[in-house]
Design a protein around this motif. Sequence first.
Motif, PDB file in Angstrom:
ATOM      1  N   MET A   1       0.848  -1.188   0.000  1.00  0.00           N
ATOM      2  CA  MET A   1       0.000   0.000   0.000  1.00  0.00           C
ATOM      3  C   MET A   1       0.885   1.239   0.000  1.00  0.00           C
ATOM      4  N   ILE A   2       0.547   2.196  -0.868  1.00  0.00           N
ATOM      5  CA  ILE A   2       1.300   3.438  -0.940  1.00  0.00           C
ATOM      6  C   ILE A   2       0.646   4.472  -0.037  1.00  0.00           C
ATOM      7  N   HIS A   3       1.449   5.028   0.855  1.00  0.00           N
ATOM      8  CA  HIS A   3       0.945   6.065   1.751  1.00  0.00           C
ATOM      9  C   HIS A   3       1.422   7.419   1.237  1.00  0.00           C
ATOM     10  N   THR A   4       0.493   8.327   1.010  1.00  0.00           N
ATOM     11  CA  THR A   4       0.858   9.658   0.551  1.00  0.00           C
ATOM     12  C   THR A   4       0.646  10.676   1.667  1.00  0.00           C
ATOM     13  N   LYS A   5       1.561  11.612   1.764  1.00  0.00           N
ATOM     14  CA  LYS A   5       1.450  12.662   2.766  1.00  0.00           C
ATOM     15  C   LYS A   5       0.398  13.678   2.329  1.00  0.00           C
ATOM     16  N   PRO A   6      -0.274  14.327   3.293  1.00  0.00           N
ATOM     17  CA  PRO A   6      -1.228  15.379   2.932  1.00  0.00           C
ATOM     18  C   PRO A   6      -0.522  16.476   2.144  1.00  0.00           C
ATOM     19  N   LYS A   7      -1.245  17.083   1.227  1.00  0.00           N
ATOM     20  CA  LYS A   7      -0.660  18.168   0.451  1.00  0.00           C
ATOM     21  C   LYS A   7      -0.254  19.324   1.355  1.00  0.00           C
ATOM     22  N   SER A   8       0.866  19.955   0.983  1.00  0.00           N
ATOM     23  CA  SER A   8       1.411  21.048   1.785  1.00  0.00           C
ATOM     24  C   SER A   8       1.445  22.340   0.995  1.00  0.00           C
ATOM     25  N   PHE A   9       1.192  23.429   1.694  1.00  0.00           N
ATOM     26  CA  PHE A   9       1.271  24.759   1.110  1.00  0.00           C
ATOM     27  C   PHE A   9       2.100  25.663   2.012  1.00  0.00           C
ATOM     28  N   VAL A  10       2.779  26.627   1.394  1.00  0.00           N
ATOM     29  CA  VAL A  10       3.463  27.669   2.144  1.00  0.00           C
ATOM     30  C   VAL A  10       2.567  28.898   2.132  1.00  0.00           C
ATOM     31  N   VAL A  11       2.333  29.469   3.297  1.00  0.00           N
ATOM     32  CA  VAL A  11       1.547  30.700   3.401  1.00  0.00           C
ATOM     33  C   VAL A  11       2.414  31.769   4.039  1.00  0.00           C
ATOM     34  N   GLY A  12       2.512  32.908   3.377  1.00  0.00           N
ATOM     35  CA  GLY A  12       3.250  34.037   3.918  1.00  0.00           C
ATOM     36  C   GLY A  12       2.308  35.175   4.257  1.00  0.00           C
ATOM     37  N   ALA A  87      13.021  26.347   2.375  1.00  0.00           N
ATOM     38  CA  ALA A  87      14.056  27.125   1.688  1.00  0.00           C
ATOM     39  C   ALA A  87      14.744  26.310   0.604  1.00  0.00           C
ATOM     40  N   SER A  88      14.420  25.026   0.519  1.00  0.00           N
ATOM     41  CA  SER A  88      15.069  24.152  -0.452  1.00  0.00           C
ATOM     42  C   SER A  88      14.089  23.660  -1.504  1.00  0.00           C
ATOM     43  N   GLY A  89      14.546  23.629  -2.740  1.00  0.00           N
ATOM     44  CA  GLY A  89      13.714  23.122  -3.818  1.00  0.00           C
ATOM     45  C   GLY A  89      13.466  21.637  -3.739  1.00  0.00           C
ATOM     46  N   SER A  90      14.299  20.924  -3.000  1.00  0.00           N
ATOM     47  CA  SER A  90      14.112  19.478  -2.882  1.00  0.00           C
ATOM     48  C   SER A  90      12.979  19.121  -1.925  1.00  0.00           C
ATOM     49  N   PHE A  91      12.503  20.125  -1.158  1.00  0.00           N
ATOM     50  CA  PHE A  91      11.367  19.908  -0.266  1.00  0.00           C
ATOM     51  C   PHE A  91      10.097  20.207  -1.051  1.00  0.00           C
ATOM     52  N   ARG A  92       9.217  19.216  -1.150  1.00  0.00           N
ATOM     53  CA  ARG A  92       8.055  19.321  -2.026  1.00  0.00           C
ATOM     54  C   ARG A  92       6.851  19.957  -1.326  1.00  0.00           C
ATOM     55  N   VAL A  93       6.307  20.977  -1.958  1.00  0.00           N
ATOM     56  CA  VAL A  93       5.029  21.562  -1.554  1.00  0.00           C
ATOM     57  C   VAL A  93       4.220  21.822  -2.822  1.00  0.00           C
ATOM     58  N   GLU A  94       2.920  22.005  -2.679  1.00  0.00           N
ATOM     59  CA  GLU A  94       2.060  22.261  -3.833  1.00  0.00           C
ATOM     60  C   GLU A  94       2.273  23.656  -4.389  1.00  0.00           C
ATOM     61  N   GLY A  95       2.533  24.597  -3.515  1.00  0.00           N
ATOM     62  CA  GLY A  95       2.706  25.972  -3.949  1.00  0.00           C
ATOM     63  C   GLY A  95       2.776  26.898  -2.760  1.00  0.00           C
ATOM     64  N   MET A  96       2.811  28.193  -3.051  1.00  0.00           N
ATOM     65  CA  MET A  96       2.951  29.206  -2.006  1.00  0.00           C
ATOM     66  C   MET A  96       2.010  30.366  -2.283  1.00  0.00           C
ATOM     67  N   ILE A  97       1.446  30.901  -1.206  1.00  0.00           N
ATOM     68  CA  ILE A  97       0.590  32.071  -1.277  1.00  0.00           C
ATOM     69  C   ILE A  97       1.102  33.104  -0.285  1.00  0.00           C
ATOM     70  N   ILE A  98       1.328  34.324  -0.747  1.00  0.00           N
ATOM     71  CA  ILE A  98       1.657  35.420   0.161  1.00  0.00           C
ATOM     72  C   ILE A  98       0.430  36.318   0.208  1.00  0.00           C
ATOM     73  N   MET A  99      -0.226  36.332   1.375  1.00  0.00           N
ATOM     74  CA  MET A  99      -1.543  36.964   1.513  1.00  0.00           C
ATOM     75  C   MET A  99      -1.702  37.570   2.901  1.00  0.00           C
ATOM     76  N   PRO A 100      -1.676  38.891   3.023  1.00  0.00           N
ATOM     77  CA  PRO A 100      -1.477  39.887   1.979  1.00  0.00           C
ATOM     78  C   PRO A 100       0.009  40.038   1.648  1.00  0.00           C
ATOM     79  N   CYS A 101       0.277  40.586   0.473  1.00  0.00           N
ATOM     80  CA  CYS A 101       1.652  40.775   0.022  1.00  0.00           C
ATOM     81  C   CYS A 101       1.954  42.267  -0.071  1.00  0.00           C
ATOM     82  N   SER A 102       2.927  42.712   0.706  1.00  0.00           N
ATOM     83  CA  SER A 102       3.329  44.119   0.662  1.00  0.00           C
ATOM     84  C   SER A 102       4.088  44.410  -0.624  1.00  0.00           C
ATOM     85  N   MET A 103       4.161  45.663  -0.978  1.00  0.00           N
ATOM     86  CA  MET A 103       4.910  46.054  -2.167  1.00  0.00           C
ATOM     87  C   MET A 103       6.406  45.802  -1.978  1.00  0.00           C
TER      88      MET A 103
END
Length: 200
Positions: A1-12, A87-103
């Motif tokens: 059986m393949i166990h998959t980790k829950p999807k991860s997101f970065v929030v800023g 901080a590393s590209g080898s660490f897998r996440v689905e994506g990143m959201i910066i909310m709110p994002c300053s100029m």
Amino acid sequence: MIHTKPKSFVVGITGASGAIYGVRLTETLLSMGYTVHLVVSHAGWRVLKEELGVNTSDRDGFLSDKFKDCPGSLLYHPIGDIGASIASGSFRVEGMIIMPCSMGTLSAVANGTSDNLMTRAADVMLKEGRQLVLVPRETPLHAIHLENMLKLSRLGVRMIPAMPAFYFGPQSLEDLVNFMVGKVLDSFNIEHALFRRWEG
């Protein structure tokens, strides 16, 4: 059986007005069972204090209390921790959201200035070809703001300005916040019922 980790997101969450957006996004993703890697800038904590009355002298206490009933997993990373997993590209996440994002943060991302964990994580999204969503909150906008947004948009960054709609008949501030969070979730094709969609 393949166990998959829950999807991860970065929030800023940065120092732009509208800290409630980032808090609600984090809460929503966690309530759906996702893992959230949260980064808050120094100015972001200041805005959380000013706008939401957060006791920033007990940041861990605020985070654990605010999101304690959410089934997802929250991992908080200090802004200066450039050795964090995200901080590393080898660490897998689905994506990143910066909310709110300053100029300021938007400019740093646009110019590749990876001088803290927030901007480094965003840079990782770009170099790895992962989804990066910015929710800028500023008005009025001058030419430099617009040029930076255009530059990032041409790189595939999704721009979702904090401009809530009114066609769905919002009755509260929460409705307006939910609309913006829903638009962010839409960009990742995540099903939700945060606002009433236009049916014609």
